[in-house]
Write an enzyme that holds these catalytic residues in place. Structure first.
Site, PDB file in Angstrom:
ATOM      1  N   GLU A 196       0.811  -1.218   0.000  1.00  9.25           N
ATOM      2  CA  GLU A 196       0.000   0.000   0.000  1.00  9.25           C
ATOM      3  C   GLU A 196       0.846   1.271   0.000  1.00  9.25           C
ATOM      4  O   GLU A 196       0.539   2.217  -0.723  1.00  9.25           O
ATOM      5  CB  GLU A 196      -0.962   0.000   1.201  1.00  9.25           C
ATOM      6  CG  GLU A 196      -2.113  -1.001   1.075  1.00  9.25           C
ATOM      7  CD  GLU A 196      -1.713  -2.442   1.366  1.00  9.25           C
ATOM      8  OE1 GLU A 196      -0.586  -2.677   1.860  1.00  9.25           O
ATOM      9  OE2 GLU A 196      -2.520  -3.352   1.106  1.00  9.25           O
ATOM     10  N   HIS A 240     -10.751  -5.094  10.163  1.00 12.50           N
ATOM     11  CA  HIS A 240     -11.289  -4.819   8.834  1.00 12.50           C
ATOM     12  C   HIS A 240     -12.576  -3.999   8.885  1.00 12.50           C
ATOM     13  O   HIS A 240     -13.320  -3.973   7.916  1.00 12.50           O
ATOM     14  CB  HIS A 240     -11.584  -6.142   8.113  1.00 12.50           C
ATOM     15  CG  HIS A 240     -10.386  -6.735   7.429  1.00 12.50           C
ATOM     16  ND1 HIS A 240      -9.199  -6.959   8.068  1.00 12.50           N
ATOM     17  CD2 HIS A 240     -10.206  -7.157   6.151  1.00 12.50           C
ATOM     18  CE1 HIS A 240      -8.343  -7.501   7.217  1.00 12.50           C
ATOM     19  NE2 HIS A 240      -8.919  -7.631   6.048  1.00 12.50           N
TER      20      HIS A 240
END
Lengths: 324, 332
Positions: free
Chosen positions: A60, A128
């Site tokens: 990322e 998450h």
């Protein structure tokens, strides 16, 4: 008008802008053959090829850093970070690179970059299921957009891709399959930095964005039907720069305000919004500003536990009832 | 190249003096001892090739020919500075010279360089990117993410590792399982060479080879320059982690007299001409300090300028978003 899902609306913004501007490229994890983890980029590599729809390693920080460089080199990258939880790995590049270069180098260049990412829930467990829009919205130099409807998702993404500054574009996983009318005219922008009054009312103002806008609209219906309370509902759409005049103007009419978010109560986006509105609207307020937010608890996996925490319309209804 | 190295040395000496006089604030990292790396590398590529560096960045700016006075004024925090006093010592940049910054978060510019190289490749421009970093950066994940992507997509970027044996105060042995950083390029199937970073010709040769490789479409290249900083990590560094004898040994390899001797031995120049270069450069630096001293401070009202290239003001909804007050415009 055409009826599109939120997912299709995001995709059509990228497709239209890629057709009209050869500088636009997409990059992200599993966005080609797989079609993206929420299937948003499905079909785009077939139309535009792997040079413009880039499959990336799972990296990322590298993805955003690379996209910053590509933007500096004259491209218009749209980087997808699979969820906002993974965006934490890229925070340095977002905060110290993308948000800083225009200012720090004395206006010599800007970073026309869009980072698309996703908030949301659904038994995904503590790592998450988080919301971090408040973190991004606290950084000068970033623009932060969180659309609630398909029409805004498309129009705001078009505006974001064309914007010369870095834009954090946060979608919502629970909205992807919602449907709505979207103007058929190609390339029609929704301007960044403008909130929308989506329901007019006289007794109380409900401010929401993304999924919480839909919860606020539902709460408004319940309150009208069961309590005869008339709610004005505002969709912020952009969190930074924030359209304070629209909120302040509404509070001047209704004298009551509920802020509706999914962010954590401590340090979340709603906290700074509350403080700012109180400064600007104190004399207009007939009751303390109420805030619907996530309790300060990580989101658990178990459906029974998770349901207890996710903010929903019922809490908005209760907040309004406590005011009167 | 000799003149450029002398420029950097004298610039740094004056910067240190100004720091001691509190004319320069914050952190100041001097490039003294490492001049041959920036000068040799930048001389080996085209003027329009792109450069990114880390926070010890005065050397890249001067090697690329950025205005000396504007560089000094930036350290002094003045409006006439390269970045109008917004960046300071660690964040010099000059887009017109294709020098894209001083980046002060270690390793952050490594994938940025790869992304710029992708834009060059995308438009089929024959340009390369020089991406400078230190040995310390190779311990950071972002280094590996950047190299991985550059190799995966065959991008025209020369990664230049300045191995000066210390990551701030950590020795090589404390920060890396290997002492030759070029070994780390192997896992990415990236060709690599090591050169003598105290010898400007050695650096020039290595980077020339690397840039040719990149320009011919063969993908990224890794250059490791073995070098040494004669001064501390920053002006605040008491240098407790290395012994004086080691510093003395490396000072004997000083790249400036070494290249000067080479030029004289090969009858390319005379000692007198070199002395003249030194005098001219010193005069240039005194002028730069005077310029910085005499330059105006930034207007306090301009503090919120350049936050956005396209400012959006929701407080004035009737106004269209305006580019006013931004002469640089929406660059790119």
């Amino acid at each position: 008008m055409a009826e599109l899902t939120y997912r299709e609306a995001v995709r059509s913004a990228m497709r239209e802008e890629m057709r009209s501007d050869p500088r636009v490229i997409l990059m992200g994890e599993s966005i080609t053959g797989y079609g993206g983890s929420y299937a948003v980029t499905k079909g785009l590599v077939e139309e535009f090829g792997p040079k413009r729809v880039m499959e990336t390693p799972i990296a990322e920080a590298g993805i955003v850093g690379f996209a910053v460089g590509a933007a500096m080199g004259g491209l218009r990258p749209v980087a997808e970070l699979m969820t906002v939880n993974f965006a934490l790995l890229a925070l340095d590049q977002i905060v110290n690179s993308a948000a800083k270069f225009h200012y720090m180098f004395g206006g010599q260049w800007s970073v026309p970059l869009v980072v698309r990412t996703v908030s949301g829930f659904g038994q995904l467990g503590p790592t998450h299921s988080q919301t971090f829009e408040g973190w991004f919205a606290s950084v000068p130099g970033l623009k932060v957009v969180m659309p609630a409807t398909p029409a805004d998702a498309k129009g705001l993404l078009l505006a974001a891709i064309r914007d010369p500054d870095p834009v954090i574009f946060i979608e919502h996983s629970l909205l992807y399959s919602t449907k709505g009318e979207v103007p058929e005219q190609e390339g029609l922008e929704v301007p960044i930095g403008r909130a929308a009054v989506v329901r007019e009312g006289t007794d109380v103002t409900l401010v929401g964005y993304s999924r919480m806008l839909l919860q606020a609209l539902h709460a408004a219906e319940v309150l009208e039907r069961e309590d005869g309370v008339s709610c004005e509902v505002i969709d912020l759409r952009t969190l930074r720069p924030l359209d304070y005049p629209t909120v302040v103007g509404s509070v001047a009419r209704t004298h009551r305000l509920v802020l509706c978010g999914e962010d954590w109560r401590t340090g979340g986006f709603g906290g700074s919004l509350l403080s700012e509105i109180q400064d600007r609207s104190f004399d207009d307020l007939d009751a303390p500003i109420a805030r619907v937010a996530m309790r300060d608890i990580p989101l658990p996996y178990s459906r029974k536990l998770e349901q207890q925490l996710i903010p929903a319309s019922q809490q908005i209804v209760e907040a309004v009832r406590r005011m009167s | 190249m000799y003149r450029k190295m002398v420029q950097i040395r004298h610039f740094e000496d004056h910067a240190a003096e100004a720091y001691a006089q509190a004319k320069v604030g914050g952190f100041l990292h001097l490039y003294i001892g490492e001049e041959a790396v920036a000068v040799g590398a930048v001389a080996a590529v085209r003027e329009d090739d792109h450069i990114l560096g880390h926070y010890r960045d005065h050397g890249y700016a001067l090697a690329r020919g950025c205005d000396v006075k504007a560089c000094m004024a930036e350290l002094f925090g003045r409006e006439t500075g390269l970045c109008h006093g917004r960046g300071g010592s660690m964040h010099l940049a000059d887009a017109t010279k294709h020098f894209w910054g001083g980046h002060a978060i270690v390793g952050s510019h490594i994938p940025i360089g790869a992304g710029m190289a992708y834009a060059m490749q995308y438009r089929e421009e024959p340009l390369v990117v020089l991406d400078f970093f230190g040995d310390g950066a190779t311990g950071n994940g972002i280094f590996h993410e950047g190299l991985n992507m550059a190799a995966l997509w065959n991008l025209p970027v020369v990664f230049i590792c300045e191995n000066n044996l210390y990551g701030m105060g950590a020795t090589l042995a404390e920060e890396s399982p290997v002492s030759d950083m070029m070994i780390k390029a192997e896992g990415y199937t990236m060709p690599a060479v090591q050169c003598d970073g105290m010898d400007v010709l050695s650096v020039y040769g290595a980077v020339q080879q690397a840039a040719e490789h990149c320009r011919s479409g063969k993908g990224p290249f890794f250059v490791e320059a073995m070098t040494y900083r004669f001064r501390g990590h920053s002006m605040a560094d008491p240098e407790l982690y290395r012994d004086k004898e080691e510093v003395r040994r490396w000072r004997e390899l000083d790249p400036i007299p070494r290249f000067g001797d080479f030029l004289v031995q090969h009858r390319i120049t005379s000692p007198q001409e070199l002395a003249e270069v030194n005098e001219e450069v010193e005069a240039e630096m005194l002028e730069a300090v005077r310029f910085a001293d005499d330059s105006p401070w930034p207007d306090p009202d301009s503090v919120d300028r350049w936050i956005y290239a396209k400012p959006i003001n929701p407080e004035a909804p009737e106004e269209a978003p305006s580019m006013a007050g931004d002469p640089a415009g929406a660059a790119t």
